[in-house]
Design a protein around this motif. Structure first.
Motif, PDB file in Angstrom:
ATOM      1  N   TYR A   1       3.839 -26.515  33.752  1.00 47.21           N
ATOM      2  CA  TYR A   1       5.124 -27.117  34.094  1.00 47.21           C
ATOM      3  C   TYR A   1       5.772 -26.462  35.310  1.00 47.21           C
ATOM      4  N   GLY A   2       5.248 -25.335  35.742  1.00 50.79           N
ATOM      5  CA  GLY A   2       5.887 -24.607  36.821  1.00 50.79           C
ATOM      6  C   GLY A   2       7.215 -24.011  36.402  1.00 50.79           C
ATOM      7  N   THR A   3       7.289 -23.489  35.164  1.00 50.86           N
ATOM      8  CA  THR A   3       8.558 -22.990  34.635  1.00 50.86           C
ATOM      9  C   THR A   3       8.418 -21.601  34.037  1.00 50.86           C
ATOM     10  N   VAL A   4       9.551 -20.929  33.976  1.00 49.89           N
ATOM     11  CA  VAL A   4       9.719 -19.743  33.143  1.00 49.89           C
ATOM     12  C   VAL A   4      10.504 -20.198  31.918  1.00 49.89           C
ATOM     13  N   GLU A   5       9.958 -19.966  30.742  1.00 54.95           N
ATOM     14  CA  GLU A   5      10.567 -20.425  29.494  1.00 54.95           C
ATOM     15  C   GLU A   5      11.234 -19.247  28.789  1.00 54.95           C
ATOM     16  N   VAL A   6      12.536 -19.349  28.586  1.00 54.80           N
ATOM     17  CA  VAL A   6      13.305 -18.313  27.895  1.00 54.80           C
ATOM     18  C   VAL A   6      13.417 -18.724  26.433  1.00 54.80           C
ATOM     19  N   ARG A   7      12.855 -17.888  25.533  1.00 56.21           N
ATOM     20  CA  ARG A   7      12.663 -18.271  24.138  1.00 56.21           C
ATOM     21  C   ARG A   7      13.395 -17.365  23.148  1.00 56.21           C
ATOM     22  N   ILE A   8      14.133 -16.389  23.625  1.00 53.30           N
ATOM     23  CA  ILE A   8      14.713 -15.389  22.736  1.00 53.30           C
ATOM     24  C   ILE A   8      15.855 -15.933  21.883  1.00 53.30           C
ATOM     25  N   MET A   9      16.466 -17.034  22.276  1.00 51.07           N
ATOM     26  CA  MET A   9      17.695 -17.466  21.626  1.00 51.07           C
ATOM     27  C   MET A   9      17.463 -18.096  20.266  1.00 51.07           C
ATOM     28  N   ASP A  10      18.308 -17.750  19.295  1.00 46.99           N
ATOM     29  CA  ASP A  10      18.368 -18.479  18.034  1.00 46.99           C
ATOM     30  C   ASP A  10      18.711 -19.941  18.308  1.00 46.99           C
ATOM     31  N   GLY A  11      18.301 -20.825  17.383  1.00 46.99           N
ATOM     32  CA  GLY A  11      18.736 -22.207  17.468  1.00 46.99           C
ATOM     33  C   GLY A  11      20.254 -22.294  17.435  1.00 46.99           C
ATOM     34  N   GLN A  12      20.831 -23.161  18.270  1.00 46.29           N
ATOM     35  CA  GLN A  12      22.277 -23.273  18.401  1.00 46.29           C
ATOM     36  C   GLN A  12      22.794 -24.509  17.669  1.00 46.29           C
ATOM     37  N   SER A  13      23.840 -24.315  16.876  1.00 41.58           N
ATOM     38  CA  SER A  13      24.330 -25.373  16.001  1.00 41.58           C
ATOM     39  C   SER A  13      25.018 -26.500  16.753  1.00 41.58           C
ATOM     40  N   THR A  14      25.672 -26.192  17.880  1.00 41.76           N
ATOM     41  CA  THR A  14      26.421 -27.207  18.610  1.00 41.76           C
ATOM     42  C   THR A  14      25.908 -27.354  20.040  1.00 41.76           C
ATOM     43  N   VAL A  15      26.123 -28.531  20.587  1.00 41.99           N
ATOM     44  CA  VAL A  15      25.756 -28.789  21.973  1.00 41.99           C
ATOM     45  C   VAL A  15      26.570 -27.918  22.913  1.00 41.99           C
ATOM     46  N   GLU A  16      27.821 -27.657  22.564  1.00 41.76           N
ATOM     47  CA  GLU A  16      28.676 -26.816  23.402  1.00 41.76           C
ATOM     48  C   GLU A  16      28.117 -25.407  23.532  1.00 41.76           C
ATOM     49  N   ASP A  17      27.601 -24.866  22.445  1.00 40.44           N
ATOM     50  CA  ASP A  17      27.003 -23.532  22.495  1.00 40.44           C
ATOM     51  C   ASP A  17      25.747 -23.535  23.367  1.00 40.44           C
ATOM     52  N   ILE A  18      24.952 -24.584  23.266  1.00 40.00           N
ATOM     53  CA  ILE A  18      23.759 -24.693  24.103  1.00 40.00           C
ATOM     54  C   ILE A  18      24.146 -24.747  25.574  1.00 40.00           C
ATOM     55  N   ALA A  19      25.194 -25.491  25.898  1.00 41.86           N
ATOM     56  CA  ALA A  19      25.625 -25.610  27.295  1.00 41.86           C
ATOM     57  C   ALA A  19      25.962 -24.247  27.876  1.00 41.86           C
ATOM     58  N   ALA A  20      26.662 -23.422  27.107  1.00 45.67           N
ATOM     59  CA  ALA A  20      27.034 -22.090  27.586  1.00 45.67           C
ATOM     60  C   ALA A  20      25.794 -21.250  27.862  1.00 45.67           C
ATOM     61  N   ILE A  21      24.841 -21.271  26.958  1.00 46.24           N
ATOM     62  CA  ILE A  21      23.650 -20.441  27.097  1.00 46.24           C
ATOM     63  C   ILE A  21      22.771 -20.932  28.249  1.00 46.24           C
ATOM     64  N   VAL A  22      22.613 -22.234  28.360  1.00 47.40           N
ATOM     65  CA  VAL A  22      21.777 -22.775  29.438  1.00 47.40           C
ATOM     66  C   VAL A  22      22.390 -22.440  30.794  1.00 47.40           C
ATOM     67  N   ALA A  23      23.710 -22.532  30.910  1.00 44.96           N
ATOM     68  CA  ALA A  23      24.372 -22.185  32.166  1.00 44.96           C
ATOM     69  C   ALA A  23      24.151 -20.718  32.513  1.00 44.96           C
ATOM     70  N   LEU A  24      24.202 -19.854  31.514  1.00 46.11           N
ATOM     71  CA  LEU A  24      23.965 -18.435  31.772  1.00 46.11           C
ATOM     72  C   LEU A  24      22.523 -18.201  32.201  1.00 46.11           C
ATOM     73  N   VAL A  25      21.576 -18.850  31.552  1.00 41.40           N
ATOM     74  CA  VAL A  25      20.168 -18.680  31.915  1.00 41.40           C
ATOM     75  C   VAL A  25      19.917 -19.174  33.335  1.00 41.40           C
ATOM     76  N   GLN A  26      20.423 -20.347  33.676  1.00 43.74           N
ATOM     77  CA  GLN A  26      20.187 -20.875  35.022  1.00 43.74           C
ATOM     78  C   GLN A  26      20.852 -19.998  36.081  1.00 43.74           C
ATOM     79  N   SER A  27      22.058 -19.528  35.812  1.00 45.01           N
ATOM     80  CA  SER A  27      22.751 -18.663  36.778  1.00 45.01           C
ATOM     81  C   SER A  27      22.040 -17.326  36.917  1.00 45.01           C
ATOM     82  N   LEU A  28      21.538 -16.796  35.812  1.00 47.97           N
ATOM     83  CA  LEU A  28      20.759 -15.554  35.871  1.00 47.97           C
ATOM     84  C   LEU A  28      19.504 -15.732  36.709  1.00 47.97           C
ATOM     85  N   ALA A  29      18.849 -16.868  36.542  1.00 47.46           N
ATOM     86  CA  ALA A  29      17.641 -17.122  37.325  1.00 47.46           C
ATOM     87  C   ALA A  29      17.969 -17.138  38.812  1.00 47.46           C
ATOM     88  N   SER A  30      19.055 -17.778  39.176  1.00 54.99           N
ATOM     89  CA  SER A  30      19.466 -17.810  40.577  1.00 54.99           C
ATOM     90  C   SER A  30      19.797 -16.417  41.081  1.00 54.99           C
TER      91      SER A  30
END
Length: 417
Positions: free
Chosen positions: A267-296
């Motif tokens: 896929y040409g990706t780095v997959e970050v797998r450490i996170m527990d499953g997130q109960s809400t979409v809002e929580d996922i949004a926060a984590i994904v934003a942090l991961v993408q910003s960290l990558a940058s």
């Protein structure tokens, strides 16, 4: 990961196995195994995002796990069936988004997929929920999926594959070159404990509070080829390491490496797998934003970064994060002192702010503070104290999954516990 033209992230278990004795020529003219050929990204598509969201099937009358994934999958509408895949346990499934440049778009698609899952399950008398673990499930109830990949895992891991299911949120970051991907993998290792603390969402196991914010981490660590990967000198070093395992047939392909952060050449990706499953979409949004910003942040051109924490410090911080979540006191590799995880997070957010602006995920990154002040684990514990029972905690997880307006309309009415 999909190809950016409406495709989806295909779970690596669906791939045809690649013969290990074939090679191809990489962009730098190096001969590499076919499985290690890095998928090129079109110009401007670096730092794309894709999300994999595991969820559990629940019987709403008692909130126990429903080991019915085969029947559920067969009954899904064909287009949704393409987005939903089986997992190791027959009570767990996964949805995967397409490839997106913006966090808001990826999360928006995920919310729509969750809505559709809720509607499809309602027709079968089931509910969905996400947490790192089911609060009351026991190993004796476990049924392994019928999928050939998971039958193979069951045969290999035996009792380890038959313990209670665990659930995670995985984030794929598109990286243009394999050397960039190795740099990102190496640099993200230092952030794994903080990502774990922020995402901790599994304080219960077998009907009891464990004292860990992320019990999932401790359970999954029993798997081979899990935990933190080592740092690699370059892509050739990573390929040589993995090729030893593949060529010897110890593993069929690199998807059997279950590290906290791993490369996905296909896929040409780095997959970050450490996170527990997130109960809400809002929580996922926060984590994904942090991961993408960290990558940058970590891929920003400039001087070679200073060496990261030692393996021993990383391992200890990972343990502390799993145990205490955002209440953890993590070792600062610079000073050698333990500092609150929230202080480390604030420093990281300041460093990421400029990158989030460029990626247009400032709003989602700002919501990281909300999640840090009340992680999924903290909310589960508070709910257990107020509701007086773990069945009600599980019911609350199902309500959280169906929290968007469209999903709430489709959800079955709760049955009294």
């Amino acid at each position: 990961m999909g190809d950016g033209r409406g495709g989806v992230i295909r779970r690596e278990r669906e791939r045809a196995q690649t013969p290990t004795n074939q090679t191809c020529q990489g962009a730098d003219m190096t001969i590499v195994p076919v499985w290690a050929a890095w998928r090129a990204h079109p110009p401007g598509r670096q730092m794309t995002i894709g999300i994999e969201d595991e969820f559990m099937l629940l019987e709403p009358r008692g909130w126990s796990l429903a080991f019915r994934s085969d029947a559920v999958h067969a009954a899904l509408p064909p287009d949704l069936r393409d987005r939903v895949t089986l997992e190791t346990h027959a009570a767990v499934m996964e949805v995967a988004t397409g490839v997106h440049r913006r966090v808001a778009d990826a999360v928006g698609e995920l919310a729509q997929l969750r809505d559709r899952v809720v509607r499809a399950l309602a027709a079968q008398g089931l509910r969905a929920a996400v947490a790192g673990t089911h609060p009351t499930a026991v190993a004796g109830d476990t049924v392994v999926s019928s999928h050939p990949r998971y039958r193979r895992i069951d045969a290999s891991l035996r009792v380890l594959a038959r313990r209670e299911p665990t659930l995670a949120t995985h984030v794929h970051v598109g990286v243009a070159t394999p050397e960039g991907a190795i740099r990102l993998l190496n640099r993200l290792r230092a952030h794994v404990p903080l990502l774990l603390a922020l995402s901790a969402n599994s304080p219960f196991w077998r009907g009891r509070a464990t004292g860990f914010a992320s019990t999932r981490t401790t359970l999954f660590d029993a798997f081979p080829r899990s935990g933190l990967p080592r740092a690699f000198r370059g892509y050739a070093d990573w390929v040589a390491t993995v090729e030893h395992l593949v060529r010897s047939r110890a593993i069929p392909d690199p998807s059997f490496l279950w590290w906290d952060v791993r490369l996905q050449p296909r896929y040409g990706t780095v997959e970050v797998r450490i996170m527990d499953g997130q109960s809400t979409v809002e929580d996922i949004a926060a984590i994904v934003a942090l991961v993408q910003s960290l990558a940058s942040l970590e891929l920003e051109p400039g001087e070679e970064p200073a060496p990261g924490p030692t393996a021993e410090v990383l391992a200890e911080n990972r343990f502390l994060a799993a145990r205490d979540g955002m209440a953890a006191l993590l070792i600062d590799p610079g000073t050698g002192r333990r500092v609150p995880a929230i202080e480390q997070l604030e420093r990281l957010l300041r460093a990421c702010r400029h990158h989030a602006r460029g990626l247009r995920c400032e709003r989602e990154l700002a919501s990281v503070r909300r999640l840090a002040s009340g992680t999924g684990a903290a909310r589960q514990l508070a709910h257990a104290d107020s509701a007086g029972g773990l069945r009600r905690v599980t019911a609350g997880l199902a309500d959280a999954y169906a929290s968007s307006p469209a999903a709430s309309d489709a959800a079955l009415a709760d049955v009294a516990c």
